[in-house]
Write a protein that holds these residues in place. Structure first.
Motif, PDB file in Angstrom:
ATOM      1  N   PHE A 158       0.805  -1.178   0.004  1.00 26.49           N
ATOM      2  CA  PHE A 158       0.087  -0.135  -0.174  1.00 26.49           C
ATOM      3  C   PHE A 158       0.840   1.361   0.090  1.00 26.49           C
ATOM      4  O   PHE A 158       1.946   1.384   0.411  1.00 26.49           O
ATOM      5  CB  PHE A 158      -1.019  -0.034   1.098  1.00 26.49           C
ATOM      6  N   VAL A 159       0.317   2.429  -0.721  1.00 29.79           N
ATOM      7  CA  VAL A 159       0.802   3.746  -0.588  1.00 29.79           C
ATOM      8  C   VAL A 159      -0.062   4.732   0.200  1.00 29.79           C
ATOM      9  O   VAL A 159      -1.229   4.567  -0.170  1.00 29.79           O
ATOM     10  CB  VAL A 159       1.144   4.045  -1.958  1.00 29.79           C
ATOM     11  N   ILE A 160       0.669   5.251   1.243  1.00 29.38           N
ATOM     12  CA  ILE A 160       0.073   6.523   2.040  1.00 29.38           C
ATOM     13  C   ILE A 160       0.337   7.826   1.525  1.00 29.38           C
ATOM     14  O   ILE A 160       1.702   7.822   1.458  1.00 29.38           O
ATOM     15  CB  ILE A 160       0.091   6.320   3.409  1.00 29.38           C
ATOM     16  N   LEU A 161      -0.372   8.678   1.126  1.00 32.33           N
ATOM     17  CA  LEU A 161      -0.051  10.054   0.813  1.00 32.33           C
ATOM     18  C   LEU A 161      -0.791  10.800   2.010  1.00 32.33           C
ATOM     19  O   LEU A 161      -1.816  10.817   2.152  1.00 32.33           O
ATOM     20  CB  LEU A 161      -0.355  10.412  -0.644  1.00 32.33           C
ATOM     21  N   TYR A 181       4.217  23.883   3.787  1.00 31.17           N
ATOM     22  CA  TYR A 181       3.504  23.015   3.298  1.00 31.17           C
ATOM     23  C   TYR A 181       4.357  21.778   2.510  1.00 31.17           C
ATOM     24  O   TYR A 181       5.350  21.999   2.205  1.00 31.17           O
ATOM     25  CB  TYR A 181       2.630  23.344   1.871  1.00 31.17           C
ATOM     26  N   ALA A 182       3.917  20.457   2.746  1.00 29.76           N
ATOM     27  CA  ALA A 182       4.576  19.397   2.162  1.00 29.76           C
ATOM     28  C   ALA A 182       3.697  18.144   1.931  1.00 29.76           C
ATOM     29  O   ALA A 182       2.746  18.063   2.960  1.00 29.76           O
ATOM     30  CB  ALA A 182       6.004  19.175   2.875  1.00 29.76           C
ATOM     31  N   LEU A 183       3.819  17.340   0.901  1.00 33.89           N
ATOM     32  CA  LEU A 183       3.201  15.974   0.643  1.00 33.89           C
ATOM     33  C   LEU A 183       4.217  15.034   0.949  1.00 33.89           C
ATOM     34  O   LEU A 183       5.123  14.804   0.239  1.00 33.89           O
ATOM     35  CB  LEU A 183       2.441  16.105  -0.812  1.00 33.89           C
ATOM     36  N   TYR A 184       3.578  14.044   1.753  1.00 37.13           N
ATOM     37  CA  TYR A 184       4.646  13.027   2.203  1.00 37.13           C
ATOM     38  C   TYR A 184       4.261  11.710   1.472  1.00 37.13           C
ATOM     39  O   TYR A 184       2.823  11.489   1.574  1.00 37.13           O
ATOM     40  CB  TYR A 184       4.841  12.747   3.276  1.00 37.13           C
ATOM     41  N   ARG A 185       5.039  10.746   1.289  1.00 41.70           N
ATOM     42  CA  ARG A 185       4.702   9.340   0.635  1.00 41.70           C
ATOM     43  C   ARG A 185       5.341   8.476   1.256  1.00 41.70           C
ATOM     44  O   ARG A 185       6.427   8.455   1.705  1.00 41.70           O
ATOM     45  CB  ARG A 185       5.022   9.267  -0.727  1.00 41.70           C
ATOM     46  N   ALA A 186       4.471   7.471   1.877  1.00 40.82           N
ATOM     47  CA  ALA A 186       4.916   6.293   2.813  1.00 40.82           C
ATOM     48  C   ALA A 186       4.306   5.251   2.117  1.00 40.82           C
ATOM     49  O   ALA A 186       3.385   4.980   1.517  1.00 40.82           O
ATOM     50  CB  ALA A 186       4.370   6.258   4.505  1.00 40.82           C
ATOM     51  N   GLU A 187       5.435   4.002   1.859  1.00 42.02           N
ATOM     52  CA  GLU A 187       5.087   2.569   1.504  1.00 42.02           C
ATOM     53  C   GLU A 187       5.065   1.736   2.702  1.00 42.02           C
ATOM     54  O   GLU A 187       5.789   1.567   3.411  1.00 42.02           O
ATOM     55  CB  GLU A 187       5.992   2.439   0.262  1.00 42.02           C
ATOM     56  N   GLY A 188       4.166   0.416   2.481  1.00 39.66           N
ATOM     57  CA  GLY A 188       3.708  -0.210   3.307  1.00 39.66           C
ATOM     58  C   GLY A 188       3.848  -2.031   2.831  1.00 39.66           C
ATOM     59  O   GLY A 188       3.263  -1.916   1.598  1.00 39.66           O
ATOM     60  N   ALA A 231       1.848  22.120  17.362  1.00 45.38           N
ATOM     61  CA  ALA A 231       3.064  21.829  16.919  1.00 45.38           C
ATOM     62  C   ALA A 231       2.798  21.166  15.518  1.00 45.38           C
ATOM     63  O   ALA A 231       3.569  21.595  14.657  1.00 45.38           O
ATOM     64  CB  ALA A 231       3.804  20.946  17.742  1.00 45.38           C
ATOM     65  N   ARG A 232       1.962  20.476  15.440  1.00 44.11           N
ATOM     66  CA  ARG A 232       1.804  19.693  14.053  1.00 44.11           C
ATOM     67  C   ARG A 232       0.919  20.331  12.810  1.00 44.11           C
ATOM     68  O   ARG A 232       0.950  19.758  11.877  1.00 44.11           O
ATOM     69  CB  ARG A 232       1.325  18.088  14.070  1.00 44.11           C
ATOM     70  N   GLY A 233       0.418  21.384  13.243  1.00 37.68           N
ATOM     71  CA  GLY A 233      -0.470  22.102  12.090  1.00 37.68           C
ATOM     72  C   GLY A 233      -1.373  21.297  11.683  1.00 37.68           C
ATOM     73  O   GLY A 233      -2.054  20.523  12.534  1.00 37.68           O
ATOM     74  N   LYS A 234      -1.841  21.613  10.646  1.00 35.51           N
ATOM     75  CA  LYS A 234      -2.909  20.739   9.736  1.00 35.51           C
ATOM     76  C   LYS A 234      -2.212  19.676   8.821  1.00 35.51           C
ATOM     77  O   LYS A 234      -1.585  19.781   7.874  1.00 35.51           O
ATOM     78  CB  LYS A 234      -3.509  21.852   8.871  1.00 35.51           C
ATOM     79  N   MET A 235      -2.579  18.399   9.397  1.00 35.54           N
ATOM     80  CA  MET A 235      -2.158  17.142   8.798  1.00 35.54           C
ATOM     81  C   MET A 235      -3.538  16.386   8.416  1.00 35.54           C
ATOM     82  O   MET A 235      -4.415  16.469   9.099  1.00 35.54           O
ATOM     83  CB  MET A 235      -1.455  16.416   9.496  1.00 35.54           C
ATOM     84  N   ALA A 236      -3.242  15.842   7.279  1.00 41.85           N
ATOM     85  CA  ALA A 236      -4.396  14.775   6.821  1.00 41.85           C
ATOM     86  C   ALA A 236      -4.058  13.753   6.220  1.00 41.85           C
ATOM     87  O   ALA A 236      -2.942  13.833   5.153  1.00 41.85           O
ATOM     88  CB  ALA A 236      -5.596  15.639   6.116  1.00 41.85           C
ATOM     89  N   VAL A 237      -4.224  12.618   5.941  1.00 44.07           N
ATOM     90  CA  VAL A 237      -4.122  11.424   4.888  1.00 44.07           C
ATOM     91  C   VAL A 237      -5.015  11.981   3.887  1.00 44.07           C
ATOM     92  O   VAL A 237      -6.297  12.068   3.881  1.00 44.07           O
ATOM     93  CB  VAL A 237      -4.376  10.029   5.479  1.00 44.07           C
ATOM     94  N   ASP A 268      -2.183  21.257  -5.788  1.00 47.14           N
ATOM     95  CA  ASP A 268      -1.120  21.433  -6.406  1.00 47.14           C
ATOM     96  C   ASP A 268      -0.365  20.246  -7.031  1.00 47.14           C
ATOM     97  O   ASP A 268       0.705  20.298  -7.865  1.00 47.14           O
ATOM     98  CB  ASP A 268      -0.080  22.429  -5.629  1.00 47.14           C
ATOM     99  N   TYR A 269      -0.796  19.241  -6.525  1.00 53.62           N
ATOM    100  CA  TYR A 269      -0.131  17.801  -7.187  1.00 53.62           C
ATOM    101  C   TYR A 269      -0.941  17.071  -8.020  1.00 53.62           C
ATOM    102  O   TYR A 269      -2.257  17.200  -7.834  1.00 53.62           O
ATOM    103  CB  TYR A 269       0.403  16.975  -6.035  1.00 53.62           C
ATOM    104  N   ILE A 270      -0.387  16.213  -8.744  1.00 50.99           N
ATOM    105  CA  ILE A 270      -1.271  15.180  -9.458  1.00 50.99           C
ATOM    106  C   ILE A 270      -0.815  13.920  -9.046  1.00 50.99           C
ATOM    107  O   ILE A 270       0.350  13.632  -8.973  1.00 50.99           O
ATOM    108  CB  ILE A 270      -0.846  15.311 -11.019  1.00 50.99           C
ATOM    109  N   VAL A 271      -1.830  13.029  -8.931  1.00 49.27           N
ATOM    110  CA  VAL A 271      -1.330  11.717  -8.436  1.00 49.27           C
ATOM    111  C   VAL A 271      -1.916  10.430  -9.469  1.00 49.27           C
ATOM    112  O   VAL A 271      -3.378  10.796  -9.746  1.00 49.27           O
ATOM    113  CB  VAL A 271      -2.104  11.249  -7.188  1.00 49.27           C
TER     114      VAL A 271
END
Length: 296
Positions: free
Chosen positions: A11-14, A187-194, A230-236, A276-279
Motif C-alpha cells: 500500500f501507498v499512503i499520501l 506545506y509538504a506532501l509525504y509518501r509512505a509505502e507499506g 505543533a503539528r499544524g494541519k495534517m491529513a491523509v 497542487d499535485y497530480i496523482v
C-alpha cells in the motif's frame, strides 16, 4: 474467530502537512526531520505506527483482543503480567513450569498476539520475557511501514513567538513577555509505502481480515484525533492498496510502487495545497492478477 488474511498486500499512503512540524528530530533541536543531502522531508515509521496505535486505542478502549502493547505511561512489564495471569503463574515459578511444559514460550507468544493488536500487526521484541526466563523472542509482524519522504524538498522555517505568561516571579518584575521558537513546514506532501505479509499472518500472529479493515480505518484517520498546535494541519489524502491473488504475491513490490506517480502541477513552483499535485496510477504497469483500490 475472524479469518486470517490470505493475500499479500502492498500500500501507498499520501499525507500532507500545512504550517506544522510533522515529525521533529530531537537530535536537531526538534527541527522537522530532513535528508541533509537532498533536503527532502522525512517522517519515521515509528511516528506513523504511533498514530495507528493511538487510533486503535481510542476506538477500541482496551477491548479484548485490541489492547496496545507499546503504550505511553504503561511499562512493558505491566503488559507482560497479563501473560502470567493467563498461565496462572508468575516470574518466580516460570522456570518450574517450563520444565513441565516445553511449549510455554509458544503459548505465551500466541496469547500476546491474540491479546494485543499492535503485536499481531507490527510484531514486537519481548525482551522482558527473556529476562524472566521465557523466550518469546522477536515476533515478526506481517505489517511493515517504511519511512515517509516528501515528494519535493521541504523548507523548514523557524518562527519567533512570544507569550505573556512569565515563568518566574523574579522575571515578572523585569519583563512582560518571553520569547520562544517554533519550527514549521509551510506545506509538504509525504509518501509512505507499506507491506503486509499473509505468510507471516498465517504462520505467526494470526492477523485477520477484521484486523486489516481496522488498519485501513486507522491509517485514514490517524491524524484526525491527533491534532496539536505543533503539528499544524495534517491529513491523509490517499490510501492506495495493491492486493495480490496469492499468499506470496504475483510480482515484486517495487513494480507496484513505481506504478504510482506523484508530481507537481506544471504551473506550480511552490506547492501550498494538495491540489497542487497530480496523482496517477499507471494500471498498464500492474499485473492483471493484482487488485488495485483507492480507499480515499
Amino acid at each position: 474467530m475472524a479469518e486470517v488474511i490470505k493475500n499479500r498486500i502492498e500500500f501507498v499512503i499520501l499525507f500532507d502537512v500545512e504550517n506544522g512540524n510533522p515529525n521533529g528530530d530531537p537530535d536537531a533541536g526538534n527541527l522537522p526531520r530532513m535528508d541533509p543531502e537532498s533536503g527532502y522531508g522525512i517522517v519515521t515509521d515509528v511516528c506513523l505506527k504511533r498514530k495507528i496505535r493511538n487510533y486503535v486505542e481510542t476506538v477500541k478502549e482496551d477491548e479484548p483482543g485490541y489492547k496496545i502493547y507499546i503504550k505511553q505511561d504503561v511499562p512493558l512489564n505491566t503488559s507482560d503480567n497479563t501473560a502470567y495471569e493467563y498461565l496462572h503463574t508468575n516470574s518466580a515459578e516460570i522456570k518450574a513450569l517450563k520444565k513441565k511444559d516445553p511449549e510455554v514460550d509458544l503459548k505465551i507468544r500466541d496469547f500476546m498476539c491474540r491479546e494485543f493488536y499492535d503485536i499481531r500487526t507490527f510484531g514486537a521484541v519481548m525482551t522482558t520475557f527473556v529476562k524472566a526466563s521465557l523466550n518469546c523472542g522477536q515476533v515478526r509482524g506481517p505489517v511493515q511501514i517504511g519511512f515517509a519522504r516528501s515528494i519535493d524538498p521541504i523548507l523548514s522555517q523557524e518562527l519567533a513567538i512570544t507569550r505573556i505568561a512569565i515563568t518566574t516571579q523574579a522575571d515578572a518584575e523585569n519583563k512582560t513577555t518571553e520569547m520562544g521558537r517554533k519550527n514549521i513546514v509551510p506545506y509538504a506532501l509525504y509518501r509512505a509505502e507499506g507491506y503486509i505479509s499473509a505468510n507471516l499472518a498465517r504462520k505467526v500472529t494470526g492477523f485477520s481480515e477484521t484486523d486489516l479493515e481496522l488498519l485501513w480505518e486507522a491509517i485514514i484517520n490517524m491524524f484526525e484525533n491527533d491534532h496539536s498546535a505543533a503539528r499544524g494541519k495534517m491529513a491523509v489524502r490517499e490510501l492506495i492498496v495493491f492486493k495480490h491473488s496469492k499468499e506470496l504475491g504475483d510480482c515484486p513490490s517495487y513494480k507496484l510502487f513505481d506504478a504510482v506517480e506523484v508530481k507537481k502541477q506544471e504551473d506550480v513552483e511552490y506547492p501550498r495545497q494538495y491540489s497542487d499535485y497530480i496523482v496517477r496510477i499507471h494500471e498498464d504497469q500492474i499485473p492483471e492478477t493484482v487488485e488495485v483500490s483507492r480507499k480515499i
